[in-house]
Write a protein that holds these residues in place. Structure first.
Motif, PDB file in Angstrom:
ATOM      1  N   ARG A   1     -53.029 -48.838  16.669  1.00  0.00           N
ATOM      2  CA  ARG A   1     -53.597 -49.972  15.951  1.00  0.00           C
ATOM      3  C   ARG A   1     -53.336 -51.286  16.662  1.00  0.00           C
ATOM      4  O   ARG A   1     -54.083 -52.220  16.509  1.00  0.00           O
ATOM      5  CB  ARG A   1     -53.044 -50.015  14.529  1.00  0.00           C
ATOM      6  CG  ARG A   1     -53.943 -49.253  13.563  1.00  0.00           C
ATOM      7  CD  ARG A   1     -53.320 -49.174  12.219  1.00  0.00           C
ATOM      8  NE  ARG A   1     -52.219 -48.241  12.248  1.00  0.00           N
ATOM      9  CZ  ARG A   1     -51.329 -48.135  11.278  1.00  0.00           C
ATOM     10  NH1 ARG A   1     -51.403 -48.935  10.232  1.00  0.00           N
ATOM     11  NH2 ARG A   1     -50.362 -47.258  11.349  1.00  0.00           N
TER      12      ARG A   1
ATOM     13  N   TYR B   1     -56.127 -52.644  19.040  1.00  0.00           N
ATOM     14  CA  TYR B   1     -57.281 -53.372  18.526  1.00  0.00           C
ATOM     15  C   TYR B   1     -57.069 -54.873  18.614  1.00  0.00           C
ATOM     16  O   TYR B   1     -57.993 -55.634  18.623  1.00  0.00           O
ATOM     17  CB  TYR B   1     -57.550 -53.003  17.063  1.00  0.00           C
ATOM     18  CG  TYR B   1     -57.789 -51.541  16.855  1.00  0.00           C
ATOM     19  CD1 TYR B   1     -58.659 -50.836  17.688  1.00  0.00           C
ATOM     20  CD2 TYR B   1     -57.161 -50.855  15.833  1.00  0.00           C
ATOM     21  CE1 TYR B   1     -58.882 -49.492  17.503  1.00  0.00           C
ATOM     22  CE2 TYR B   1     -57.375 -49.512  15.631  1.00  0.00           C
ATOM     23  CZ  TYR B   1     -58.224 -48.829  16.466  1.00  0.00           C
ATOM     24  OH  TYR B   1     -58.427 -47.499  16.261  1.00  0.00           O
TER      25      TYR B   1
ATOM     26  N   ASP C   1     -69.595 -43.254   9.607  1.00  0.00           N
ATOM     27  CA  ASP C   1     -68.248 -43.699   9.224  1.00  0.00           C
ATOM     28  C   ASP C   1     -67.567 -42.666   8.328  1.00  0.00           C
ATOM     29  O   ASP C   1     -66.709 -42.995   7.531  1.00  0.00           O
ATOM     30  CB  ASP C   1     -68.292 -45.078   8.560  1.00  0.00           C
ATOM     31  CG  ASP C   1     -69.061 -45.079   7.252  1.00  0.00           C
ATOM     32  OD1 ASP C   1     -69.641 -44.016   6.890  1.00  0.00           O
ATOM     33  OD2 ASP C   1     -69.095 -46.117   6.583  1.00  0.00           O
TER      34      ASP C   1
ATOM     35  N   ARG D   1     -50.904 -53.991   6.015  1.00  0.00           N
ATOM     36  CA  ARG D   1     -52.277 -53.461   5.980  1.00  0.00           C
ATOM     37  C   ARG D   1     -52.486 -52.479   4.841  1.00  0.00           C
ATOM     38  O   ARG D   1     -53.602 -52.156   4.486  1.00  0.00           O
ATOM     39  CB  ARG D   1     -52.593 -52.748   7.302  1.00  0.00           C
ATOM     40  CG  ARG D   1     -52.699 -53.683   8.480  1.00  0.00           C
ATOM     41  CD  ARG D   1     -52.629 -52.885   9.760  1.00  0.00           C
ATOM     42  NE  ARG D   1     -51.360 -52.179   9.842  1.00  0.00           N
ATOM     43  CZ  ARG D   1     -50.610 -52.138  10.941  1.00  0.00           C
ATOM     44  NH1 ARG D   1     -51.017 -52.722  12.033  1.00  0.00           N
ATOM     45  NH2 ARG D   1     -49.466 -51.488  10.949  1.00  0.00           N
TER      46      ARG D   1
ATOM     47  N   SER E   1     -50.810 -42.846   6.583  1.00  0.00           N
ATOM     48  CA  SER E   1     -51.521 -43.065   7.838  1.00  0.00           C
ATOM     49  C   SER E   1     -51.967 -41.693   8.336  1.00  0.00           C
ATOM     50  O   SER E   1     -51.256 -40.712   8.173  1.00  0.00           O
ATOM     51  CB  SER E   1     -50.637 -43.775   8.862  1.00  0.00           C
ATOM     52  OG  SER E   1     -49.422 -43.085   9.021  1.00  0.00           O
TER      53      SER E   1
ATOM     54  N   TYR F   1     -54.593 -39.300  11.226  1.00  0.00           N
ATOM     55  CA  TYR F   1     -55.537 -39.155  12.318  1.00  0.00           C
ATOM     56  C   TYR F   1     -56.814 -38.566  11.737  1.00  0.00           C
ATOM     57  O   TYR F   1     -56.782 -37.553  11.038  1.00  0.00           O
ATOM     58  CB  TYR F   1     -54.978 -38.254  13.414  1.00  0.00           C
ATOM     59  CG  TYR F   1     -53.971 -38.972  14.281  1.00  0.00           C
ATOM     60  CD1 TYR F   1     -54.409 -39.810  15.304  1.00  0.00           C
ATOM     61  CD2 TYR F   1     -52.615 -38.851  14.051  1.00  0.00           C
ATOM     62  CE1 TYR F   1     -53.489 -40.495  16.089  1.00  0.00           C
ATOM     63  CE2 TYR F   1     -51.697 -39.533  14.836  1.00  0.00           C
ATOM     64  CZ  TYR F   1     -52.142 -40.357  15.855  1.00  0.00           C
ATOM     65  OH  TYR F   1     -51.249 -41.036  16.634  1.00  0.00           O
TER      66      TYR F   1
ATOM     67  N   THR G   1     -55.702 -44.251  11.389  1.00  0.00           N
ATOM     68  CA  THR G   1     -56.123 -45.213  10.390  1.00  0.00           C
ATOM     69  C   THR G   1     -55.312 -44.995   9.114  1.00  0.00           C
ATOM     70  O   THR G   1     -54.446 -44.136   9.057  1.00  0.00           O
ATOM     71  CB  THR G   1     -57.644 -45.078  10.129  1.00  0.00           C
ATOM     72  OG1 THR G   1     -58.044 -46.052   9.165  1.00  0.00           O
ATOM     73  CG2 THR G   1     -57.984 -43.696   9.637  1.00  0.00           C
TER      74      THR G   1
ATOM     75  N   ALA H   1     -65.116 -44.386   5.591  1.00  0.00           N
ATOM     76  CA  ALA H   1     -64.543 -45.725   5.772  1.00  0.00           C
ATOM     77  C   ALA H   1     -64.806 -46.580   4.545  1.00  0.00           C
ATOM     78  O   ALA H   1     -65.914 -46.584   4.004  1.00  0.00           O
ATOM     79  CB  ALA H   1     -65.140 -46.387   7.009  1.00  0.00           C
TER      80      ALA H   1
ATOM     81  N   MET I   1     -60.823 -54.601  13.724  1.00  0.00           N
ATOM     82  CA  MET I   1     -60.779 -53.284  13.100  1.00  0.00           C
ATOM     83  C   MET I   1     -60.491 -53.390  11.611  1.00  0.00           C
ATOM     84  O   MET I   1     -60.790 -52.481  10.847  1.00  0.00           O
ATOM     85  CB  MET I   1     -59.703 -52.443  13.803  1.00  0.00           C
ATOM     86  CG  MET I   1     -59.740 -50.976  13.482  1.00  0.00           C
ATOM     87  SD  MET I   1     -61.350 -50.230  13.893  1.00  0.00           S
ATOM     88  CE  MET I   1     -61.186 -48.674  13.012  1.00  0.00           C
ATOM     89  N   SER I   2     -59.899 -54.524  11.197  1.00  0.00           N
ATOM     90  CA  SER I   2     -59.560 -54.680   9.773  1.00  0.00           C
ATOM     91  C   SER I   2     -60.800 -54.786   8.889  1.00  0.00           C
ATOM     92  O   SER I   2     -60.679 -54.815   7.663  1.00  0.00           O
ATOM     93  CB  SER I   2     -58.663 -55.908   9.592  1.00  0.00           C
ATOM     94  OG  SER I   2     -59.302 -57.049  10.123  1.00  0.00           O
TER      95      SER I   2
ATOM     96  N   TRP J   1     -59.511 -49.066   5.033  1.00  0.00           N
ATOM     97  CA  TRP J   1     -58.902 -47.747   5.171  1.00  0.00           C
ATOM     98  C   TRP J   1     -59.992 -46.707   4.980  1.00  0.00           C
ATOM     99  O   TRP J   1     -61.166 -47.054   4.849  1.00  0.00           O
ATOM    100  CB  TRP J   1     -57.782 -47.559   4.133  1.00  0.00           C
ATOM    101  CG  TRP J   1     -58.158 -47.959   2.737  1.00  0.00           C
ATOM    102  CD1 TRP J   1     -59.059 -47.333   1.913  1.00  0.00           C
ATOM    103  CD2 TRP J   1     -57.665 -49.097   2.006  1.00  0.00           C
ATOM    104  NE1 TRP J   1     -59.156 -47.994   0.724  1.00  0.00           N
ATOM    105  CE2 TRP J   1     -58.306 -49.076   0.737  1.00  0.00           C
ATOM    106  CE3 TRP J   1     -56.740 -50.102   2.273  1.00  0.00           C
ATOM    107  CZ2 TRP J   1     -58.050 -50.048  -0.245  1.00  0.00           C
ATOM    108  CZ3 TRP J   1     -56.489 -51.046   1.305  1.00  0.00           C
ATOM    109  CH2 TRP J   1     -57.131 -51.028   0.063  1.00  0.00           C
TER     110      TRP J   1
END
Ligand SMILES: [Zn+2]
Length: 306
Positions: A158, A161, A215, A231, A239, A241, A253, A271, A283-284, A288
């Motif tokens: 992260r 980014y 997405d 975040r 979190s 993968y 993410t 997403a 990326m924010s 999530w």
């Protein structure tokens, strides 16, 4: 593994039995920080080099070939309690190591870190590299030991980014700014890399062919985190993968929208974008990933991406 421990333990003395021109060359090269083998008439490369081909008894060619220094463990024996005279004073392995480019293996100590028992990474096929001594004298001890190659790092994905990561990442964030997830397809392996880095990590070739991905994706692995993170919506958070649909590599993410203990491998997700008015080149824009109302993907379909 560990099938011939006696053979292994007796082998080290063999290096210094005869210092003829061939072994002499081997030791001189070691002093200069190189490992060499000798080619046989049949084309095999023997390491340590020998004057005679053990298969045929013929003279070897005297053509010396630099090998390694990286190599592969072909067999090993664990030494739980090192004795005086052993090269390491903590548990280690004697290993037969075949340097890259050689057809035979040489024996050396393998330091896999401070473990009482053989760690899981220690297995046939392990990639290793020599640790050279600063002061070398022309002996097999010029290599202090071998150590596993660094194959894994804790990649702060992260963070990337936020860095200016070159054109490929700029282009990725340009897509994100427009609500699109863009990856690169590798011309060699055909896999789509997202976020793209301009390079296929598998083939090492530049990538330029852009592909827009949906997405949606699938959770491959995840971790439940109990420390607050700016975040994340709450603690605990997850979190994960995620393998985006059509992608060949996972991306890291957050997963939210359900209790942390209900996240699972194979779970389908989409997403969760911030409101369009808040989108920036970051990326924010994706808060999530949230669960999709779809059946889980079977483990077999994601096991190659773990
Ligand atoms: Zn590739």
């Amino acid at each position: 593994m560990a099938s011939e421990p006696n053979h292994v333990l007796e082998f080290p003395g063999g290096y210094t039995r005869s210092v003829g021109p061939v072994i002499g060359r081997f030791l001189s090269e070691l002093r200069d920080g190189r490992i060499v083998g000798v080619r046989t008439a049949g084309g095999r490369v023997l390491v340590p080099p020998a004057e005679y081909d053990p298969d045929t008894g013929e003279d070897t060619t005297r053509e010396f070939v630099e090998v390694g220094p990286a190599g592969t463990v072909t067999t090993w024996a664990w030494v739980p309690e090192p004795r005086p005279g052993h090269p390491l004073d903590r548990p280690f392995a004697w290993a037969l190591i075949r340097p890259d480019g050689a057809d035979t293996a040489l024996l050396h100590a393998l330091d896999v870190g401070d473990h009482a028992e053989p760690p899981r990474l220690l297995k046939t096929g392990l990639r290793v590299r020599p640790k050279w001594r600063a002061e070398r004298t022309g002996g097999i001890g010029d290599i202090e030991c071998f150590r596993p190659e660094v194959t894994m790092i804790t990649a702060p994905t992260r963070l990337e980014y936020r860095l200016r990561g070159g054109r490929a990442l700029d282009r990725f964030l340009e897509g994100i700014e427009q609500g699109k997830i863009i990856g690169h397809r590798c011309d060699v392996c055909g896999q789509v890399i997202v976020p793209m880095k301009g390079l296929c990590p598998k083939d090492g070739v530049p990538t330029t062919q852009e592909v827009e991905l949906p997405d949606t994706g699938t959770v491959t692995t995840f971790a439940v985190n109990n420390l607050p993170d700016p975040r994340a919506p709450e603690v605990p958070f997850v979190s994960a993968y995620i393998l985006l649909d059509g992608a060949g590599l996972t991306m890291l993410t957050l997963v939210a929208g359900l209790p942390a203990d209900q996240v699972r491998m194979g779970m389908r997700v989409r997403a969760a974008w911030r409101p369009r008015a808040e989108w920036t080149r970051a990326m924010s824009n994706i808060k999530w990933f949230e669960p999709l109302d779809e059946p889980d993907v079977p483990f077999d379909d994601i096991k190659d991406y773990l």
